[in-house]
Design a protein around this motif. Sequence first.
Motif, PDB file in Angstrom:
ATOM      1  N   PHE A 199      15.884  -9.853 -15.471  1.00 57.65           N
ATOM      2  CA  PHE A 199      15.597  -8.430 -15.313  1.00 57.65           C
ATOM      3  C   PHE A 199      14.302  -8.264 -14.530  1.00 57.65           C
ATOM      4  CE2 PHE A 199      18.035  -8.991 -19.159  1.00 57.65           C
ATOM      5  CZ  PHE A 199      18.998  -8.001 -19.072  1.00 57.65           C
ATOM      6  N   LEU A 200      14.301  -7.282 -13.651  1.00 60.73           N
ATOM      7  CA  LEU A 200      13.106  -6.907 -12.896  1.00 60.73           C
ATOM      8  C   LEU A 200      12.625  -5.541 -13.352  1.00 60.73           C
ATOM      9  CD1 LEU A 200      14.341  -7.824  -9.318  1.00 60.73           C
ATOM     10  CD2 LEU A 200      12.373  -8.879 -10.445  1.00 60.73           C
ATOM     11  N   LEU A 201      11.324  -5.305 -13.216  1.00 59.83           N
ATOM     12  CA  LEU A 201      10.786  -3.976 -13.473  1.00 59.83           C
ATOM     13  C   LEU A 201      10.598  -3.257 -12.145  1.00 59.83           C
ATOM     14  CD1 LEU A 201       8.158  -4.712 -16.259  1.00 59.83           C
ATOM     15  CD2 LEU A 201      10.412  -3.707 -16.509  1.00 59.83           C
ATOM     16  N   LEU A 202      10.915  -1.982 -12.123  1.00 56.94           N
ATOM     17  CA  LEU A 202      10.868  -1.187 -10.899  1.00 56.94           C
ATOM     18  C   LEU A 202       9.499  -1.255 -10.236  1.00 56.94           C
ATOM     19  CD1 LEU A 202      12.262   0.828  -9.005  1.00 56.94           C
ATOM     20  CD2 LEU A 202      11.649   2.646 -10.621  1.00 56.94           C
ATOM     21  N   GLU A 203       8.430  -1.197 -11.017  1.00 59.37           N
ATOM     22  CA  GLU A 203       7.086  -1.225 -10.431  1.00 59.37           C
ATOM     23  C   GLU A 203       6.763  -2.563  -9.786  1.00 59.37           C
ATOM     24  OE1 GLU A 203       6.373  -1.664 -14.976  1.00 59.37           O
ATOM     25  OE2 GLU A 203       7.815  -0.695 -13.609  1.00 59.37           O
ATOM     26  N   ASP A 204       7.343  -3.647 -10.328  1.00 64.14           N
ATOM     27  CA  ASP A 204       7.130  -4.955  -9.715  1.00 64.14           C
ATOM     28  C   ASP A 204       7.800  -5.028  -8.342  1.00 64.14           C
ATOM     29  OD1 ASP A 204       5.666  -5.736 -11.879  1.00 64.14           O
ATOM     30  OD2 ASP A 204       7.279  -6.875 -12.832  1.00 64.14           O
ATOM     31  N   ILE A 205       8.994  -4.425  -8.238  1.00 58.00           N
ATOM     32  CA  ILE A 205       9.690  -4.385  -6.944  1.00 58.00           C
ATOM     33  C   ILE A 205       8.874  -3.579  -5.942  1.00 58.00           C
ATOM     34  CG2 ILE A 205      11.776  -3.654  -5.739  1.00 58.00           C
ATOM     35  CD1 ILE A 205      13.299  -4.001  -8.375  1.00 58.00           C
ATOM     36  N   LEU A 206       8.396  -2.405  -6.370  1.00 58.25           N
ATOM     37  CA  LEU A 206       7.582  -1.575  -5.478  1.00 58.25           C
ATOM     38  C   LEU A 206       6.314  -2.295  -5.037  1.00 58.25           C
ATOM     39  CD1 LEU A 206       7.658   2.118  -6.809  1.00 58.25           C
ATOM     40  CD2 LEU A 206       8.252   1.303  -4.532  1.00 58.25           C
ATOM     41  N   SER A 207       5.694  -3.018  -5.957  1.00 54.53           N
ATOM     42  CA  SER A 207       4.478  -3.761  -5.612  1.00 54.53           C
ATOM     43  C   SER A 207       4.770  -4.797  -4.536  1.00 54.53           C
ATOM     44  CB  SER A 207       3.905  -4.454  -6.858  1.00 54.53           C
ATOM     45  OG  SER A 207       3.491  -3.505  -7.813  1.00 54.53           O
ATOM     46  N   ALA A 208       5.885  -5.501  -4.697  1.00 55.92           N
ATOM     47  CA  ALA A 208       6.239  -6.558  -3.746  1.00 55.92           C
ATOM     48  C   ALA A 208       6.608  -5.989  -2.378  1.00 55.92           C
ATOM     49  CB  ALA A 208       7.389  -7.388  -4.312  1.00 55.92           C
ATOM     50  N   TYR A 209       7.117  -4.765  -2.361  1.00 57.99           N
ATOM     51  CA  TYR A 209       7.583  -4.168  -1.108  1.00 57.99           C
ATOM     52  C   TYR A 209       6.642  -3.056  -0.619  1.00 57.99           C
ATOM     53  CZ  TYR A 209      12.091  -6.573  -1.391  1.00 57.99           C
ATOM     54  OH  TYR A 209      13.081  -7.541  -1.413  1.00 57.99           O
ATOM     55  N   ALA A 210       5.431  -3.023  -1.125  1.00 61.51           N
ATOM     56  CA  ALA A 210       4.504  -1.937  -0.776  1.00 61.51           C
ATOM     57  C   ALA A 210       4.255  -1.828   0.721  1.00 61.51           C
ATOM     58  CB  ALA A 210       3.176  -2.136  -1.516  1.00 61.51           C
ATOM     59  N   LYS A 211       4.275  -2.962   1.428  1.00 65.03           N
ATOM     60  CA  LYS A 211       4.000  -2.939   2.868  1.00 65.03           C
ATOM     61  C   LYS A 211       5.012  -2.093   3.633  1.00 65.03           C
ATOM     62  CE  LYS A 211       6.575  -7.251   3.639  1.00 65.03           C
ATOM     63  NZ  LYS A 211       6.465  -8.680   4.082  1.00 65.03           N
ATOM     64  N   HIS A 212       6.208  -1.912   3.074  1.00 64.75           N
ATOM     65  CA  HIS A 212       7.231  -1.113   3.752  1.00 64.75           C
ATOM     66  C   HIS A 212       6.846   0.372   3.822  1.00 64.75           C
ATOM     67  CE1 HIS A 212      10.582  -4.168   3.874  1.00 64.75           C
ATOM     68  NE2 HIS A 212       9.727  -4.739   3.033  1.00 64.75           N
ATOM     69  N   PHE A 213       5.905   0.792   3.010  1.00 62.65           N
ATOM     70  CA  PHE A 213       5.484   2.192   3.008  1.00 62.65           C
ATOM     71  C   PHE A 213       4.238   2.414   3.863  1.00 62.65           C
ATOM     72  CE2 PHE A 213       7.774   1.478  -0.965  1.00 62.65           C
ATOM     73  CZ  PHE A 213       8.694   2.515  -0.933  1.00 62.65           C
ATOM     74  N   PHE A 214       3.621   1.332   4.301  1.00 55.97           N
ATOM     75  CA  PHE A 214       2.376   1.431   5.058  1.00 55.97           C
ATOM     76  C   PHE A 214       2.455   0.495   6.277  1.00 55.97           C
ATOM     77  CE2 PHE A 214       1.484   2.135   0.533  1.00 55.97           C
ATOM     78  CZ  PHE A 214       0.929   3.406   0.572  1.00 55.97           C
ATOM     79  N   HIS A 215       3.319   0.832   7.204  1.00 54.26           N
ATOM     80  CA  HIS A 215       3.520   0.000   8.384  1.00 54.26           C
ATOM     81  C   HIS A 215       2.215  -0.088   9.195  1.00 54.26           C
ATOM     82  CE1 HIS A 215       7.797  -0.524   7.890  1.00 54.26           C
ATOM     83  NE2 HIS A 215       7.936   0.778   7.679  1.00 54.26           N
ATOM     84  N   GLY A 216       1.920  -1.274   9.647  1.00 53.79           N
ATOM     85  CA  GLY A 216       0.718  -1.476  10.446  1.00 53.79           C
ATOM     86  C   GLY A 216      -0.538  -1.648   9.625  1.00 53.79           C
ATOM     87  N   CYS A 217      -0.394  -1.696   8.293  1.00 56.44           N
ATOM     88  CA  CYS A 217      -1.544  -1.854   7.396  1.00 56.44           C
ATOM     89  C   CYS A 217      -1.478  -3.204   6.695  1.00 56.44           C
ATOM     90  CB  CYS A 217      -1.590  -0.745   6.357  1.00 56.44           C
ATOM     91  SG  CYS A 217      -1.748   0.908   7.055  1.00 56.44           S
ATOM     92  N   THR A 218      -2.640  -3.665   6.281  1.00 57.19           N
ATOM     93  CA  THR A 218      -2.724  -4.878   5.471  1.00 57.19           C
ATOM     94  C   THR A 218      -2.921  -4.460   4.016  1.00 57.19           C
ATOM     95  OG1 THR A 218      -3.727  -6.105   7.289  1.00 57.19           O
ATOM     96  CG2 THR A 218      -3.967  -7.029   5.064  1.00 57.19           C
ATOM     97  N   ILE A 219      -2.013  -4.866   3.160  1.00 59.55           N
ATOM     98  CA  ILE A 219      -2.118  -4.522   1.737  1.00 59.55           C
ATOM     99  C   ILE A 219      -3.099  -5.489   1.067  1.00 59.55           C
ATOM    100  CG2 ILE A 219      -0.861  -4.195  -0.431  1.00 59.55           C
ATOM    101  CD1 ILE A 219      -0.031  -2.237   1.770  1.00 59.55           C
ATOM    102  N   LEU A 220      -4.122  -4.950   0.457  1.00 62.18           N
ATOM    103  CA  LEU A 220      -5.129  -5.770  -0.216  1.00 62.18           C
ATOM    104  C   LEU A 220      -4.855  -5.900  -1.707  1.00 62.18           C
ATOM    105  CD1 LEU A 220      -8.310  -4.259   1.492  1.00 62.18           C
ATOM    106  CD2 LEU A 220      -7.006  -6.277   2.200  1.00 62.18           C
ATOM    107  N   GLU A 221      -4.353  -4.826  -2.305  1.00 61.33           N
ATOM    108  CA  GLU A 221      -4.128  -4.837  -3.759  1.00 61.33           C
ATOM    109  C   GLU A 221      -3.156  -3.727  -4.137  1.00 61.33           C
ATOM    110  OE1 GLU A 221      -6.609  -4.215  -7.974  1.00 61.33           O
ATOM    111  OE2 GLU A 221      -7.709  -4.442  -6.086  1.00 61.33           O
ATOM    112  N   VAL A 222      -2.293  -4.037  -5.078  1.00 65.50           N
ATOM    113  CA  VAL A 222      -1.385  -3.033  -5.651  1.00 65.50           C
ATOM    114  C   VAL A 222      -1.468  -3.158  -7.169  1.00 65.50           C
ATOM    115  CG1 VAL A 222       0.962  -2.128  -5.767  1.00 65.50           C
ATOM    116  CG2 VAL A 222       0.172  -3.264  -3.681  1.00 65.50           C
TER     117      VAL A 222
END
Length: 685
Positions: A199-222
């Motif tokens: 089982f996965l938690l929805l927030e874990d999926i969003l954390s792993a895919y956060a870069k898809h919401f901020f194209h051209g950015c470097t994700i430092l922390e979620v």
Amino acid sequence: MNFYDTAYYLNRECTWLKFNERVLNEAMVESNPLLEQLNFIAIAASNMDEFFMIRVAGVKHLIESGVDHHDIANMTPQEQFNAIESMAHILVNEQYRYLSIIRNKLLTKGLQFVTVHQLTEEQKIWLNTFFESEIYPVVTPMAVDSSHPFPFLSSLSLNLAVLLRTKKDPAVRTAVLPVPSAVLNRIIKVPGTESPEKFLLLEDILSAYAKHFFHGCTILEVTPFRVTRDADLDIDDDVEDLLTEVEKSLKKRRKGAAVRLELAYNASRTIRLFLSHELQLDDQDIYMIKGPLDCKIFARIHGYDYLRYKPFTPQPSYELAGTAGDFWEAVSSQNIMVHHPFESFTIVENFIRLAASDPNVLAIKQTLYRVSNESPIIAALSDAAENGKQVTVLMEVKARFDEANNILMARKLEKSGCHVIYGIQGLKTHSKITLVVRREEEGIRRYVHLATGNYNGLTAKIYTDIGIFTKDPLIGIDASAFFNLLSGYSDPPVWNKFVVAPLNLRERIISEIDQEIAIAKTGQKAKIIAKMNSLLDKHVIAKLYEASCAGVKIELIIRGICVLRPGIKNVSENITVRSIVGRFLEHSRLFYFYNNGREDVFISSADWMPRNLNERVELMIPVDYEQHKQRIKKILHLYLEDNVKAYCMEADGSYHREEVSDSRKKVYAQLTLLKKVEERIKQLE
């Protein structure tokens, strides 16, 4: 002796936290099935949410007001808050320690919560598709900068705080990703997995895919975080339209001040300072969480019956089953008592349905405090009005966290032709009563249902409550007078049997205790057994202390809040307090006074708390029917004998679980009651 001395009392909020600790402790009881252990963690988490929204918010208001206020234990608001903060942090840490243990146990049973990084390549391909099709279209990222103020985040919503850098600017920027758990499942099963199922938690999926919401950015922390806001409604009763006032207050509830921040334990100092500043919270308001935020989600795991309590079916009323089958005739010949959830709540719903369709029924009157949004009772009352019967419903629109649903149900009833009353100015109507007026050969007859619990078929499956059907003419007269009091301008009558708050309930309780004191002083047996949810009223407690000193034996069964201190030398040595925390939520209010062998027994909608005795319309009803008097006595004694789910209270407010020696038989009251009603039904069959 001054029985009002604050040294003899405990703080309300601390005793509530002790109750929630007992709930949480059930998560570590090996005899509870594994998913039921997990469910106790979910229940404790839900309890804490409400505690912060109402009680902690209230204490904070007192601190901010600067009012010189001391509670029943002589604690200032700041002292109360400090005690709450210390106990709550410890309790939350224990909650997540228990959660870690249970998750390890679940793995041995073939259930595993994983992160995205633990998936196989094939599973990641599935997740990519799932994210693009199901999650990405729903989520809207929110930047936070000079042109984008910090967004309003509703109470208890789950969000992700994001630190990032753009290619054009090396400065660290902040953003918020809302987790859409209101529209998407937070627990997502990975398809095609077998032993262990993953089982996965929805927030874990969003954390792993956060870069898809901020194209051209470097994700430092979620980092996941969750805000709890003040939800206590400030309703002005002195208004022309109470319904509109409640609806306005419900909108304000969403925007209450933040009172708690839950934050993943590995959050950076930058995110912690950023959120605490934006939410205007101090360090003690921040709870660093070692695990998934909002453990209520674990109540949503479906299936896996082998990891749950053995299913049980609430049985028909065995008292009614022993009659000829005609309900009106059955209640005419004897009072009928039902004990939920061991006996089905369907009998109550059928009573309203029968009254709605019976051509001889002229009127139905009922109080509703909490009712489910798909209630058969609402449907039956609507049918009754459409069938031309006089239907009067007092719908309490100020029932906390049920306001919106109650307003919806009230309007539905009005649309069908029911006369709906929205409560009494300055009071909440918490009584549980239905009156059915029926034309019979002998004339007009009144049938009354009185109960300790709400007219809610959903909670009736998990709350223990008692209801009684009666045709007692004196109770019928009182019931008519009671509804006239609620709906009109009538002065309170001289009651035949009803004891009504806020008119005379506290006085009657104290009178019953005084009666035991007088008997004890003659050297004769004097005894009180009282079962309720909470005990807080200092006038009643002081009288119990007086009774203890006079030699009255007092046995209290208090599920939750209890500010009385048992076992204090020369004050409460004759008082014991126990709390039952089991499969079902103990909700019935039952009272027994020995009265020199005459034995006064009552059922009630009210706990012994100031709010119930001063600020609510409540009922306490004497149980005169001998068969029911004996039955309630047996129920009370069974709870006093429970040595499986009972916690005993010490004078300092701490609790210890009842110990069972090898020579003593194990007694589990709820399980015994369940088995007994099944046996009685089998005997009748």
